[in-house]
Design a protein around this motif. Structure first.
Motif, mmCIF file in Angstrom:
data_model
loop_
_atom_site.group_PDB
_atom_site.id
_atom_site.type_symbol
_atom_site.label_atom_id
_atom_site.label_comp_id
_atom_site.label_asym_id
_atom_site.label_seq_id
_atom_site.Cartn_x
_atom_site.Cartn_y
_atom_site.Cartn_z
ATOM 1 N N ASP A 38 3.052 9.511 -2.592
ATOM 2 C CA ASP A 38 2.736 10.859 -3.053
ATOM 3 C C ASP A 38 3.492 11.162 -4.344
ATOM 4 O O ASP A 38 4.682 10.858 -4.471
ATOM 5 C CB ASP A 38 3.122 11.864 -1.956
ATOM 6 C CG ASP A 38 2.769 13.281 -2.366
ATOM 7 O OD1 ASP A 38 3.694 14.018 -2.737
ATOM 8 O OD2 ASP A 38 1.579 13.624 -2.331
ATOM 9 N N GLU A 72 7.454 11.020 -5.129
ATOM 10 C CA GLU A 72 7.975 10.119 -6.156
ATOM 11 C C GLU A 72 8.887 10.865 -7.126
ATOM 12 O O GLU A 72 9.958 10.392 -7.487
ATOM 13 C CB GLU A 72 6.816 9.480 -6.910
ATOM 14 C CG GLU A 72 7.236 8.533 -8.022
ATOM 15 C CD GLU A 72 6.056 7.999 -8.811
ATOM 16 O OE1 GLU A 72 6.278 7.184 -9.723
ATOM 17 O OE2 GLU A 72 4.916 8.412 -8.523
ATOM 18 N N ASP A 97 0.833 -1.210 0.000
ATOM 19 C CA ASP A 97 0.000 0.000 0.000
ATOM 20 C C ASP A 97 0.866 1.256 0.000
ATOM 21 O O ASP A 97 0.524 2.258 -0.650
ATOM 22 C CB ASP A 97 -0.930 0.006 1.215
ATOM 23 C CG ASP A 97 -2.084 -0.985 1.048
ATOM 24 O OD1 ASP A 97 -2.363 -1.362 -0.108
ATOM 25 O OD2 ASP A 97 -2.685 -1.380 2.057
ATOM 26 N N LYS A 98 1.993 1.195 0.705
ATOM 27 C CA LYS A 98 2.893 2.353 0.707
ATOM 28 C C LYS A 98 3.426 2.619 -0.697
ATOM 29 O O LYS A 98 3.530 3.760 -1.141
ATOM 30 C CB LYS A 98 4.061 2.099 1.661
ATOM 31 C CG LYS A 98 3.687 2.139 3.131
ATOM 32 C CD LYS A 98 4.912 1.849 3.985
ATOM 33 C CE LYS A 98 4.545 1.810 5.471
ATOM 34 N NZ LYS A 98 5.729 1.475 6.318
ATOM 35 N N ARG A 129 1.980 1.684 -3.485
ATOM 36 C CA ARG A 129 0.883 2.002 -4.398
ATOM 37 C C ARG A 129 0.369 3.425 -4.178
ATOM 38 O O ARG A 129 -0.046 4.090 -5.133
ATOM 39 C CB ARG A 129 -0.252 0.998 -4.166
ATOM 40 C CG ARG A 129 -1.203 0.826 -5.311
ATOM 41 C CD ARG A 129 -1.970 -0.463 -5.162
ATOM 42 N NE ARG A 129 -2.415 -0.674 -3.795
ATOM 43 C CZ ARG A 129 -3.685 -0.757 -3.434
ATOM 44 N NH1 ARG A 129 -4.634 -0.624 -4.320
ATOM 45 N NH2 ARG A 129 -4.016 -0.970 -2.176
ATOM 46 N N ASN A 130 0.401 3.878 -2.935
ATOM 47 C CA ASN A 130 -0.193 5.170 -2.596
ATOM 48 C C ASN A 130 0.853 6.254 -2.342
ATOM 49 O O ASN A 130 0.584 7.211 -1.614
ATOM 50 C CB ASN A 130 -1.075 5.019 -1.345
ATOM 51 C CG ASN A 130 -2.188 4.009 -1.557
ATOM 52 O OD1 ASN A 130 -2.775 3.945 -2.631
ATOM 53 N ND2 ASN A 130 -2.473 3.218 -0.529
#
Length: 241
Positions: free
Chosen positions: A100, A104, A94-95, A97-98
């Protein structure tokens, strides 16, 4: 026109008896028989049956695993191996995939900067080695290209690099090299490291020996090139320069 009764020739297709050689001969006869029927059969259904039989005889028998694979392809067959993503901890995934978008972009720019700094560092080492190589006399450079002796040159470099790193400004390194060609290579090593080298004669009894005195220049730079002369010559020989 009458159609031959090809469906009643079941005795030709019984290959369960006999050894391998006899079954092979029977198979050849069977295929020849089926091919000969094509010339005599006009019925389309019979022709299709004959062609299917020929193809079946030419194709090897499938194993049980192969048959199961045909009727149970993934994802309906056996369970597929877990992928790295499915094995990853849900929280960690999840980290990823989500993340910022601004964060990034910053990470990507940092990686680009790191690679460019590494490349510039390598380029600086190459430039320093080329600068040192151009200090070597043309005659000596030709001698290195014509007859490169890596073990000898490496031995000279070990002494010279230790002298540059540890010696004071007025200290002198003395090496006694009697072979004229080897002495020429030694002078080339000294020029590569921006040192002054002179050869003098000394008399011991009836023998006249040569000694090479090496010292630092008054305005010389004590920083050693990362790429040694031996490495530089090997890279040039292999076409990396």
């Amino acid at each position: 026109m009458a159609t031959p009764d090809v469906f009643s020739s079941s005795h030709l297709f019984d290959l369960t008896k006999g050894d391998t050689k006899s079954r092979g001969l029977a198979l050849e006869k069977k295929i020849e028989y089926l091919e000969s029927l094509n010339d005599r059969v006009s019925n389309r259904r019979a022709r299709r049956w004959i062609n299917d039989r020929i193809l079946l005889e030419l194709v090897p028998r499938l194993t049980g695993d192969e048959i199961r694979g045909l009727f149970a392809p993934p994802p309906w067959g056996d369970e597929a191996r877990p992928s790295p993503f499915s094995m990853t901890n849900v929280g960690e995934w999840d980290k990823f995939r989500n993340i910022d978008m601004d964060k990034e972009a910053g990470v990507i720019e940092a990686l680009k900067g790191s690679s460019s700094r590494k490349k510039s560092h390598v380029d600086a080492d190459k430039i320093a080695a080329l600068t040192a190589w151009h200090r070597v006399d043309c005659k000596t450079r030709d001698a290195f290209r014509r007859s490169f002796l890596p073990e000898l040159v490496d031995g000279y470099e070990e002494n010279v690099r230790a002298f540059v790193s540890e010696a004071g400004g007025e200290e002198v390194l003395i090496l006694r090299v009697q072979d004229p060609f080897h002495r020429l290579l030694l002078h080339g090593v000294c020029e590569f490291y921006n040192l002054v080298s002179t050869t003098e004669s000394e008399t011991k009894g009836t023998k006249v020996l040569k000694m090479t005195k090496i010292k630092k220049k008054k305005a010389g730079d004590d920083e050693l090139p990362t790429i040694t002369l031996c490495q530089f010559l090997k890279m040039a020989k292999d076409g990396f320069w």
